[in-house]
Motif scaffolding. Structure first.
Motif, PDB file in Angstrom:
ATOM      1  N   TRP A 143      37.521  39.242  38.736  1.00 55.45           N
ATOM      2  CA  TRP A 143      36.670  39.605  37.597  1.00 55.45           C
ATOM      3  C   TRP A 143      37.077  38.810  36.355  1.00 55.45           C
ATOM      4  O   TRP A 143      36.232  38.272  35.648  1.00 55.45           O
ATOM      5  CB  TRP A 143      36.770  41.102  37.349  1.00 55.45           C
ATOM      6  N   ASP A 144      38.377  38.742  36.095  1.00 56.13           N
ATOM      7  CA  ASP A 144      38.861  37.984  34.933  1.00 56.13           C
ATOM      8  C   ASP A 144      38.452  36.517  35.027  1.00 56.13           C
ATOM      9  O   ASP A 144      37.997  35.920  34.051  1.00 56.13           O
ATOM     10  CB  ASP A 144      40.383  38.100  34.800  1.00 56.13           C
ATOM     11  N   LYS A 145      38.616  35.933  36.210  1.00 54.63           N
ATOM     12  CA  LYS A 145      38.265  34.521  36.404  1.00 54.63           C
ATOM     13  C   LYS A 145      36.761  34.315  36.204  1.00 54.63           C
ATOM     14  O   LYS A 145      36.336  33.375  35.520  1.00 54.63           O
ATOM     15  CB  LYS A 145      38.674  34.083  37.814  1.00 54.63           C
ATOM     16  N   ARG A 150      35.822  34.595  32.435  1.00 53.14           N
ATOM     17  CA  ARG A 150      36.201  33.400  31.668  1.00 53.14           C
ATOM     18  C   ARG A 150      35.270  32.221  31.958  1.00 53.14           C
ATOM     19  O   ARG A 150      35.038  31.380  31.101  1.00 53.14           O
ATOM     20  CB  ARG A 150      37.649  33.015  31.958  1.00 53.14           C
ATOM     21  N   GLN A 167      40.542  42.608  40.163  1.00 51.15           N
ATOM     22  CA  GLN A 167      40.741  42.400  38.730  1.00 51.15           C
ATOM     23  C   GLN A 167      40.896  40.906  38.423  1.00 51.15           C
ATOM     24  O   GLN A 167      40.305  40.391  37.465  1.00 51.15           O
ATOM     25  CB  GLN A 167      41.957  43.157  38.231  1.00 51.15           C
ATOM     26  N   ASP A 168      41.674  40.210  39.230  1.00 52.03           N
ATOM     27  CA  ASP A 168      41.853  38.769  39.032  1.00 52.03           C
ATOM     28  C   ASP A 168      40.525  38.025  39.180  1.00 52.03           C
ATOM     29  O   ASP A 168      40.212  37.135  38.386  1.00 52.03           O
ATOM     30  CB  ASP A 168      42.876  38.202  40.020  1.00 52.03           C
TER      31      ASP A 168
END
Length: 82
Positions: free
Chosen positions: A65-67, A70, A62-63
């Motif tokens: 993917w978020d990075k 962005r 998840q981290d």
């Protein structure tokens, strides 16, 4: 969820019990989490309970993917680096 079920990774009874337990976590009188959040949490917990992944691995994904999201310009495909 359906693809994982169709692949035989868990039974429908497993899914129904896990989702039901997760839905019951909303405290009476408190604002309810959106259904999708319950569904996703239940799915993640079921995959971890079956030993298919860990909650820690899912958190790292998840981290990542978020990075990546962005850092990706609008309209471009999001890719995760290995």
């Amino acid at each position: 969820t359906l693809s994982a079920y169709d692949a035989g990774l868990f039974t429908w009874k497993d899914w129904a019990q896990t989702l039901g337990t997760e839905l019951a976590t909303d405290a009476p009188g408190a604002p309810c989490k959106p259904y999708y959040e319950h569904w996703l949490t239940a799915f993640e917990k079921l995959l971890a309970a079956k030993g298919l992944t860990s909650l820690a691995d899912l958190g790292r994904l998840q981290d990542a993917w978020d990075k990546a999201a962005r850092a990706t310009p609008h309209g471009k495909p999001i890719t995760l680096k290995s």
